[in-house]
Design a protein around this motif. Structure first.
Motif, mmCIF file in Angstrom:
data_model
loop_
_atom_site.group_PDB
_atom_site.id
_atom_site.type_symbol
_atom_site.label_atom_id
_atom_site.label_comp_id
_atom_site.label_asym_id
_atom_site.label_seq_id
_atom_site.Cartn_x
_atom_site.Cartn_y
_atom_site.Cartn_z
ATOM 1 N N LYS A 96 -4.139 8.979 6.708
ATOM 2 C CA LYS A 96 -4.787 8.516 5.478
ATOM 3 C C LYS A 96 -4.392 7.066 5.163
ATOM 4 O O LYS A 96 -5.261 6.216 4.903
ATOM 5 N N ASN A 97 -3.087 6.771 5.169
ATOM 6 C CA ASN A 97 -2.632 5.408 4.877
ATOM 7 C C ASN A 97 -3.159 4.408 5.901
ATOM 8 O O ASN A 97 -3.589 3.301 5.549
ATOM 9 N N ILE A 98 -3.093 4.768 7.170
ATOM 10 C CA ILE A 98 -3.532 3.844 8.223
ATOM 11 C C ILE A 98 -5.028 3.585 8.121
ATOM 12 O O ILE A 98 -5.497 2.455 8.306
ATOM 13 N N LYS A 99 -5.808 4.623 7.795
ATOM 14 C CA LYS A 99 -7.259 4.439 7.623
ATOM 15 C C LYS A 99 -7.556 3.510 6.444
ATOM 16 O O LYS A 99 -8.423 2.621 6.524
ATOM 17 N N GLU A 100 -6.823 3.672 5.354
ATOM 18 C CA GLU A 100 -7.059 2.836 4.173
ATOM 19 C C GLU A 100 -6.719 1.376 4.427
ATOM 20 O O GLU A 100 -7.383 0.472 3.916
ATOM 21 N N GLN A 107 0.833 -1.199 0.000
ATOM 22 C CA GLN A 107 0.000 0.000 0.000
ATOM 23 C C GLN A 107 0.868 1.250 0.000
ATOM 24 O O GLN A 107 0.564 2.241 -0.664
ATOM 25 N N SER A 108 1.974 1.191 0.764
ATOM 26 C CA SER A 108 2.890 2.330 0.839
ATOM 27 C C SER A 108 4.251 1.831 1.303
ATOM 28 O O SER A 108 4.347 0.906 2.113
ATOM 29 N N PHE A 109 5.322 2.440 0.788
ATOM 30 C CA PHE A 109 6.678 2.021 1.121
ATOM 31 C C PHE A 109 7.571 3.244 1.102
ATOM 32 O O PHE A 109 7.610 3.975 0.120
ATOM 33 N N GLY A 110 8.262 3.507 2.221
ATOM 34 C CA GLY A 110 9.149 4.658 2.259
ATOM 35 C C GLY A 110 9.562 4.987 3.680
ATOM 36 O O GLY A 110 9.461 4.158 4.585
ATOM 37 N N LYS A 111 10.030 6.203 3.885
ATOM 38 C CA LYS A 111 10.439 6.659 5.203
ATOM 39 C C LYS A 111 9.231 6.666 6.148
ATOM 40 O O LYS A 111 8.088 6.811 5.711
ATOM 41 N N VAL A 112 9.534 6.532 7.443
ATOM 42 C CA VAL A 112 8.468 6.430 8.446
ATOM 43 C C VAL A 112 7.483 7.591 8.321
ATOM 44 O O VAL A 112 6.257 7.387 8.308
ATOM 45 N N GLU A 113 7.988 8.817 8.218
ATOM 46 C CA GLU A 113 7.124 10.003 8.179
ATOM 47 C C GLU A 113 6.246 10.028 6.931
ATOM 48 O O GLU A 113 5.156 10.601 6.950
ATOM 49 N N GLN A 114 6.714 9.395 5.846
ATOM 50 C CA GLN A 114 5.929 9.381 4.610
ATOM 51 C C GLN A 114 4.797 8.357 4.669
ATOM 52 O O GLN A 114 3.723 8.579 4.106
ATOM 53 N N VAL A 115 5.050 7.251 5.359
ATOM 54 C CA VAL A 115 4.105 6.126 5.323
ATOM 55 C C VAL A 115 3.092 6.175 6.458
ATOM 56 O O VAL A 115 1.890 5.947 6.242
ATOM 57 N N LEU A 116 3.554 6.447 7.675
ATOM 58 C CA LEU A 116 2.645 6.413 8.826
ATOM 59 C C LEU A 116 1.905 7.742 8.956
ATOM 60 O O LEU A 116 2.293 8.630 9.702
#
Length: 420
Positions: free
Chosen positions: A231-235, A219-228
């Motif tokens: 919006k991402n967590i809700k999805e 769903q998402s891959f990258g630095k902690v601040e970019q991923v967590l």
């Protein structure tokens, strides 16, 4: 420099595809955290990366070579796996368990040599398990056992370390101990590390990168601040969260926001609204009682690990949350004032005051300036709760001078509300 790389991986059990088109890179001295809900493919990905489950499609490269075309013993010299903690089937001594990590480096029936014994001791000293060398495995605590298995993995002298929930079923002290150890060894030994997590906050504190999985895909891959982010967590997890930065550790921390499963089941006639300035277990006594009286509630500023937070989060109320063991930030203070502005009444409980939560007293003063009715529970008296060198006491007396209603007990406060 890439230590391990996955390109377009798809893996399955029988005919069921579990992970699809997954690509990632592990680099030395970096920790990758793999997060996702149950059934998202996290463990399957780890099994594919560790040569346990051959991919249906794609390739895993270690130092640029196809992992599945390398002799298994040679793979074990480069890559080690730490599975979830399990009850041991055989009761070996811990030294014998760690010594098993040298098997990839031995030929046939060859016995361990001087260098093997040196590597084992270094691995046990690095994981603080050397003093356990003569202990039987079933005599160890969960944290000790996990450190022993980590020592065995290090005894392989790997370049890549894969871990499947290394802190599962461990107390918080052991979780931090294990993750601090993994982070230190990652840096000192230039390991490329990937680990599965269920805990957002552990992952954000110890990882350099995050891979977020959903339905077997990235769903998402990258630095902690970019991923967590919310919006991402809700999805991925179907839950609303707050994501803030801890002022002490500088890492992100994630706070779930309680979801009202069925608002109609909790509907009441809309009543007056009470904002409670509380903390240190002083608000719990009021929250349930005021809710039962039909009042709408909000509360703050409360530290995340405070028992008032643990109690209040189950009441579907607005909360102002601050990071654990942290002073109140300007942002939280302003949010607290917004909730006070919406309230009809404000209660300040008998909070102990230190420098970190003095802004809660300022919030109470601002409530009076807004024209709010402020009730102050002064038992025990402020002199016994002031750890600020008198600053809290001075502001307390200002509250009284400005017309706050001082009460001697929680019971007196509840009686006031019953008659309102």
């Amino acid at each position: 420099m890439k230590k391990l790389e996955a390109k377009d991986l798809s893996s399955s059990y029988k005919d069921e595809i579990i992970i699809r088109d997954v690509s990632l890179i592990l680099k030395p001295k970096e920790i990758l955290g793999i997060l996702g809900p149950n059934g998202s493919g996290k463990t399957t990905l780890l099994r594919t990366l560790s040569r346990v489950l051959k991919p249906k499609k794609g390739v895993v490269l270690i130092d640029g070579k196809d992992l599945y075309k390398i002799n298994p013993k040679d793979v074990a010299k480069k890559l080690a796996v730490l599975p979830q903690i399990q009850n041991p089937l055989f009761n070996f001594k811990t030294y014998e368990v760690v010594l098993m990590g040298r098997n990839p480096h031995l030929k046939g029936l060859q016995f361990e040599g001087e260098r093997d014994l040196k590597v084992v001791r270094e691995a046990m000293e690095a994981t603080n398990t050397w003093h356990l060398a003569e202990r039987n495995l079933n005599e160890l605590s969960g944290g000790e056992m996990q450190r022993v298995f980590l020592a065995r993995a290090l005894a392989q002298e790997p370049e890549v370390l894969l871990l499947d929930e290394p802190t599962a079923h461990l107390d918080i002290s052991y979780q931090i101990e294990i993750m601090e150890l993994i982070k230190r060894l990652c840096r000192e030994k230039s390991l490329a590390v990937a680990t599965v997590f269920h805990d957002f906050n552990l992952a954000s504190r110890y990882c350099d990168n995050i891979l977020l999985m959903k339905d077997g895909k990235i769903q998402s891959f990258g630095k902690v601040e970019q991923v967590l982010n919310p919006k991402n967590i809700k999805e991925v997890f179907k839950v609303d969260v707050l994501v803030k930065k801890h002022p002490f550790t500088n890492s992100l921390y994630v706070v779930p926001i309680k979801v009202k499963v069925d608002q109609r089941a909790n509907q009441r006639e809309v009543g007056k609204r009470v904002h409670i300035i509380c903390g240190a277990s002083t608000g719990s006594k009021l929250i349930g009682e005021l809710k039962d009286l039909g009042f709408e509630l909000s509360a703050g500023v409360i530290n995340l690990l405070d028992s008032d937070y643990e109690f209040a989060k189950d009441y579907n109320m607005d909360l102002v949350i601050e990071a654990p063991f942290s002073p109140i930030t300007d942002s939280s203070y302003k949010t607290n004032l917004n909730f006070i502005e919406k309230a009809d009444f404000v209660v300040m409980t008998s909070i102990p005051f230190g420098k970190g939560n003095l802004l809660n007293l300022d919030s109470a003063l601002e409530a009076l300036k807004m024209g709010k009715k402020l009730l102050v529970i002064d038992n025990p008296p402020i002199e016994e709760r002031d750890f600020t060198g008198g600053e809290a006491k001075r502001k307390y007396y200002e509250l009284k001078a400005r017309g706050a209603l001082f009460l001697k007990s929680y019971e007196e406060c509840l009686e006031w509300f019953k008659n309102t």
